[in-house]
Design an enzyme around this catalytic site. Sequence first.
Site, mmCIF file in Angstrom:
data_model
loop_
_atom_site.group_PDB
_atom_site.id
_atom_site.type_symbol
_atom_site.label_atom_id
_atom_site.label_comp_id
_atom_site.label_asym_id
_atom_site.label_seq_id
_atom_site.Cartn_x
_atom_site.Cartn_y
_atom_site.Cartn_z
ATOM 1 N N ASN A 34 -7.786 -2.694 14.348
ATOM 2 C CA ASN A 34 -9.163 -3.048 13.967
ATOM 3 C C ASN A 34 -9.192 -4.264 13.030
ATOM 4 O OD1 ASN A 34 -8.228 -2.036 11.571
ATOM 5 N ND2 ASN A 34 -9.633 -0.300 11.465
ATOM 6 N N GLU A 75 -9.910 -1.972 5.457
ATOM 7 C CA GLU A 75 -10.541 -1.696 6.744
ATOM 8 C C GLU A 75 -11.783 -2.574 6.931
ATOM 9 O OE1 GLU A 75 -9.085 0.289 8.733
ATOM 10 O OE2 GLU A 75 -8.052 1.867 7.618
ATOM 11 N N HIS A 128 -7.369 -4.599 10.239
ATOM 12 C CA HIS A 128 -7.074 -4.352 8.817
ATOM 13 C C HIS A 128 -5.766 -5.023 8.407
ATOM 14 C CE1 HIS A 128 -4.941 -0.321 9.896
ATOM 15 N NE2 HIS A 128 -4.017 -1.174 9.548
ATOM 16 N N ASP A 166 0.815 -1.217 0.000
ATOM 17 C CA ASP A 166 0.000 0.000 0.000
ATOM 18 C C ASP A 166 0.848 1.266 0.000
ATOM 19 O OD1 ASP A 166 0.920 -0.501 2.570
ATOM 20 O OD2 ASP A 166 -1.050 -0.803 3.442
#
Length: 241
Positions: free
Chosen positions: A136, A143, A138, A67
């Site tokens: 979380n 996400e 990810h 990313d």
Amino acid sequence: MRILIAKDYDGMCRNGADLIAAQLLLKPNCVLGLATGSTPCGIYDRLAEKYSAGELDFSAVHSVNLDEYVGLPPENDQSYRYFMQKNLFDRVNIRRENTHVPNGLAEDIEAECRRYEQLTAAYGYPDLQLLGIGLNGHIGFNEPDESFPVATHRVSLTESTIQANSRFFKSLDEVPRAAVTMGIGTIMRARRILLAISGENKKEIARAAILGPVTPRVPASVLQLHPDVTVILDEAAAALL
Ligand code: F6R
């Protein structure tokens, strides 16, 4: 899933570097999928040490990163291209032209996502994909959502990720709000996956990802369906397993 628990962060990084080194020895011209963030830093340090000791050769290795932030130039010290140069690429003999990070400055981000997916596909996807995990759940910048994103795409970062990433920026306002990330489908096409999890604050998400139901609400849980995943943890992150 294979689970390898080390005593502490250093031990986890040694395990990670040993597995990546084994991949390079097995296939010197392998394609590595790489991650940024705090977790892999120690793994990259160990790999650079192995290279300096003459144990590893990166000259035929290709890499594709997961990313990149939208809007940050490669020379910005918070861009993921900059991170990779500093933490790994400039310390080993990988060829710059063999390393790939999404172009966060592309004028047409949708076209850049398609280009990056095609590039990764043309490589036949990574032989080994290194991943970290967000608080979380990810992976990459995928996400929690209603469904698993398939291919490389643009994401708007969630408030919790912006907050978590703000520790690297001077102010919250400087944290980019969007990124380009490989999709869950892209990640799942890697032949082997190495998921690194460290620290007490990751123990709940480690349990949810490894032992909980497979759900796009915990993106990393999808890795339970991949045929060749090794999870490396330190004892603090593994406390609830
Ligand atoms: C980074 C990436 C992210 C991180 C995750 C964990 O390329 O894709 O998914 O792996 O945010 O980051 P750290 O290791 O800083 O806790």
